[in-house]
Design a protein around this motif. Sequence first.
Motif: not given
Length: 181
Positions: A76-82, A95-97, A171-176, A178-181
């Motif tokens: 959606g409107s959220d993103a996560c970078t790792v 580290r993630h953002f 990318e799998t880590n970033a997706d995980y 993001l889903r945890e937030v």
Amino acid sequence: RYNEQIRQAQQVLRGKTKDLERQLEERMMSLSDAMKFEDAALVRTQLQKLREYTAKQKVLSSDLIDQDLFALARIGSDACTVVFVIRDGKLVGKRHFLVSGSTEQDDAQILQATLDRWYAEVDEFPTEIVLPIELPEPEFVSDYVLQKAHRNVIVTVPKIGDKRKLLQMAETNADYLLREV
């Protein structure tokens, strides 16, 4: 002696254990040759502990180079970078953002913002930066790192192979995350 211990600790924290291992081996042999067996035994114990520590680190690449690997996931409107920090082929940091309300930014803009933030904060730079997508101005990254680190850096966007597999894992880590937030 104290400064030497600080330098060794910094090497370990930066993932630069191969050089330290070689130095400890040389020191142990030198002490042994000088018949300082108790001191040599202490260095041997340090060497064993260092090897135990490095054995526990996750080896991600057979290339013994320093890499910073960046990945991105969006929902959606959220993103996560790792960022995976790989030194001598081993994962030594991550580290993630999180970015909320990122509908106005495309993937390249979010990734560029992450790179800007990351390299403004760190003081150790890799040999290679691995990205999931091309940036509009890829030379900006390499020029920025050159300015701060005083050496060139390679920026790659792998499509196949081991580096692409590492990107998929990140990318799998970033997706995980993001889903945890």
